[in-house]
Design a protein around this motif. Structure first.
Motif, PDB file in Angstrom:
ATOM      1  N   MET A   1      49.428  45.176  45.594  1.00 41.49           N
ATOM      2  CA  MET A   1      50.235  45.246  44.399  1.00 41.49           C
ATOM      3  C   MET A   1      49.366  44.884  43.197  1.00 41.49           C
ATOM      4  SD  MET A   1      53.622  43.048  43.298  1.00 41.49           S
ATOM      5  CE  MET A   1      53.115  41.612  44.162  1.00 41.49           C
ATOM      6  N   LYS A   2      49.314  45.779  42.236  1.00 38.17           N
ATOM      7  CA  LYS A   2      48.525  45.547  41.037  1.00 38.17           C
ATOM      8  C   LYS A   2      49.398  44.888  39.976  1.00 38.17           C
ATOM      9  CE  LYS A   2      45.614  47.807  37.692  1.00 38.17           C
ATOM     10  NZ  LYS A   2      45.111  49.029  37.148  1.00 38.17           N
ATOM     11  N   ARG A   3      48.890  43.825  39.400  1.00 37.05           N
ATOM     12  CA  ARG A   3      49.619  43.130  38.344  1.00 37.05           C
ATOM     13  C   ARG A   3      48.902  43.360  37.026  1.00 37.05           C
ATOM     14  NH1 ARG A   3      50.271  37.208  40.627  1.00 37.05           N
ATOM     15  NH2 ARG A   3      48.353  37.698  41.676  1.00 37.05           N
ATOM     16  N   GLU A   4      49.651  43.759  36.047  1.00 39.96           N
ATOM     17  CA  GLU A   4      49.109  43.953  34.701  1.00 39.96           C
ATOM     18  C   GLU A   4      49.587  42.807  33.827  1.00 39.96           C
ATOM     19  OE1 GLU A   4      47.033  46.335  33.772  1.00 39.96           O
ATOM     20  OE2 GLU A   4      47.110  47.447  35.655  1.00 39.96           O
ATOM     21  N   ALA A  29      38.587  36.040  28.916  1.00 43.30           N
ATOM     22  CA  ALA A  29      37.544  35.796  29.913  1.00 43.30           C
ATOM     23  C   ALA A  29      38.139  35.192  31.179  1.00 43.30           C
ATOM     24  CB  ALA A  29      36.463  34.887  29.334  1.00 43.30           C
ATOM     25  N   MET A  30      38.987  34.180  31.025  1.00 46.74           N
ATOM     26  CA  MET A  30      39.572  33.513  32.185  1.00 46.74           C
ATOM     27  C   MET A  30      40.483  34.464  32.960  1.00 46.74           C
ATOM     28  SD  MET A  30      39.594  30.913  34.094  1.00 46.74           S
ATOM     29  CE  MET A  30      38.734  29.714  33.109  1.00 46.74           C
ATOM     30  N   LEU A  31      41.304  35.229  32.260  1.00 42.77           N
ATOM     31  CA  LEU A  31      42.188  36.163  32.948  1.00 42.77           C
ATOM     32  C   LEU A  31      41.396  37.285  33.631  1.00 42.77           C
ATOM     33  CD1 LEU A  31      45.157  36.342  30.419  1.00 42.77           C
ATOM     34  CD2 LEU A  31      45.087  35.164  32.637  1.00 42.77           C
ATOM     35  N   SER A  32      40.283  37.675  33.032  1.00 43.00           N
ATOM     36  CA  SER A  32      39.424  38.692  33.662  1.00 43.00           C
ATOM     37  C   SER A  32      38.777  38.152  34.934  1.00 43.00           C
ATOM     38  CB  SER A  32      38.350  39.162  32.682  1.00 43.00           C
ATOM     39  OG  SER A  32      38.950  39.834  31.601  1.00 43.00           O
ATOM     40  N   ILE A  33      38.350  36.897  34.911  1.00 44.11           N
ATOM     41  CA  ILE A  33      37.793  36.255  36.106  1.00 44.11           C
ATOM     42  C   ILE A  33      38.845  36.221  37.203  1.00 44.11           C
ATOM     43  CG2 ILE A  33      37.016  34.050  37.095  1.00 44.11           C
ATOM     44  CD1 ILE A  33      35.632  33.545  34.356  1.00 44.11           C
ATOM     45  N   LYS A  34      40.044  35.807  36.844  1.00 47.90           N
ATOM     46  CA  LYS A  34      41.139  35.724  37.816  1.00 47.90           C
ATOM     47  C   LYS A  34      41.463  37.101  38.393  1.00 47.90           C
ATOM     48  CE  LYS A  34      45.874  33.952  38.191  1.00 47.90           C
ATOM     49  NZ  LYS A  34      46.419  35.070  38.900  1.00 47.90           N
ATOM     50  N   ASN A  35      41.541  38.101  37.540  1.00 45.89           N
ATOM     51  CA  ASN A  35      41.857  39.458  37.969  1.00 45.89           C
ATOM     52  C   ASN A  35      40.780  39.998  38.917  1.00 45.89           C
ATOM     53  OD1 ASN A  35      43.488  41.818  37.880  1.00 45.89           O
ATOM     54  ND2 ASN A  35      42.093  42.723  36.394  1.00 45.89           N
ATOM     55  N   SER A  37      38.633  38.260  40.680  1.00 43.42           N
ATOM     56  CA  SER A  37      38.665  37.456  41.901  1.00 43.42           C
ATOM     57  C   SER A  37      39.754  37.937  42.853  1.00 43.42           C
ATOM     58  CB  SER A  37      38.881  35.989  41.535  1.00 43.42           C
ATOM     59  OG  SER A  37      39.096  35.215  42.683  1.00 43.42           O
ATOM     60  N   GLU A  38      40.940  38.196  42.311  1.00 46.26           N
ATOM     61  CA  GLU A  38      42.050  38.661  43.154  1.00 46.26           C
ATOM     62  C   GLU A  38      41.749  40.014  43.780  1.00 46.26           C
ATOM     63  OE1 GLU A  38      45.458  38.492  40.575  1.00 46.26           O
ATOM     64  OE2 GLU A  38      45.703  36.323  40.874  1.00 46.26           O
ATOM     65  N   LYS A  39      41.155  40.923  42.996  1.00 49.80           N
ATOM     66  CA  LYS A  39      40.821  42.252  43.531  1.00 49.80           C
ATOM     67  C   LYS A  39      39.778  42.148  44.647  1.00 49.80           C
ATOM     68  CE  LYS A  39      41.838  45.015  39.454  1.00 49.80           C
ATOM     69  NZ  LYS A  39      41.272  45.817  38.361  1.00 49.80           N
ATOM     70  N   ASP A  46      41.994  42.454  53.230  1.00 50.23           N
ATOM     71  CA  ASP A  46      42.568  43.651  53.851  1.00 50.23           C
ATOM     72  C   ASP A  46      41.762  44.071  55.075  1.00 50.23           C
ATOM     73  OD1 ASP A  46      44.624  43.799  52.019  1.00 50.23           O
ATOM     74  OD2 ASP A  46      43.743  45.447  50.857  1.00 50.23           O
ATOM     75  N   ILE A  47      40.450  44.042  54.954  1.00 51.84           N
ATOM     76  CA  ILE A  47      39.577  44.441  56.064  1.00 51.84           C
ATOM     77  C   ILE A  47      39.655  43.417  57.196  1.00 51.84           C
ATOM     78  CG2 ILE A  47      37.161  44.776  56.759  1.00 51.84           C
ATOM     79  CD1 ILE A  47      36.769  46.036  53.933  1.00 51.84           C
TER      80      ILE A  47
END
Length: 161
Positions: A1-4, A29-35, A37-39, A46-47
């Motif tokens: 599930m992708k969160r925007e 910057a912080m939200l980009s790191i979090k995003n 990291s989650e991806k 998944d693997i």
């Protein structure tokens, strides 16, 4: 599930007018790191789930036990390192022992304490899955040069301190 959920710079600038201490670049910057990291984490998990039927908790638990080698690790220390409660680690270890991946034995110096070790089967399993796991992680990081990777490590350590 992708969160925007990353706001725009303009949106953050509007909020900054109400709270001047807001730093839009820092928030982005912080939200980009979090995003990111989650991806990355989700692609790895998944693997592990699909190919090895491993949850994140079970993988982390096996990895920590594997890192402690022949000396083993106390369940309480294991729970602390994995970031779960003692009750959670106890349940996980019971299932892993039933599945033949770990042994839970009395500690040599204190028979009341317990020590967890990988069984031969558990050790073989980790030796089978870790090289391809580390290869997948390496490939995820190929987008950055080695120098950028080292700089990223330093920056993330600085943030975590």
């Amino acid at each position: 599930m992708k969160r925007e959920m990353i706001p725009t710079f303009d949106e953050l600038e509007r909020h900054k007018k109400m709270v001047p201490e807001i730093n839009p670049a820092a928030v982005l910057a912080m939200l980009s790191i979090k995003n990111a990291s989650e991806k990355i984490q989700q692609s790895i998990l998944d693997i592990l789930q699909r190919e090895y039927h491993l949850s994140e908790g079970k993988f982390c638990t096996l990895l920590v036990i594997h890192q402690h080698g022949k000396q083993g690790i106390a369940p309480s220390e294991l729970a602390s390192k994995v970031g779960v409660t003692r009750a959670t680690i106890s349940n996980m270890l019971q299932r892993m022992e039933r599945d033949g991946l770990v042994n839970i034995r009395p500690a040599a110096q204190d028979g009341r304490a317990k020590v967890v070790h990988l069984t031969k089967s558990g050790g073989d399993f980790m030796e089978e899955i870790l090289p391809p796991h580390y290869l997948r992680v390496s490939r995820l990081m190929e987008k950055l040069t080695e120098e950028e990777q080292k700089e990223l490590i330093l920056l993330l350590e600085k943030l975590s301190a």
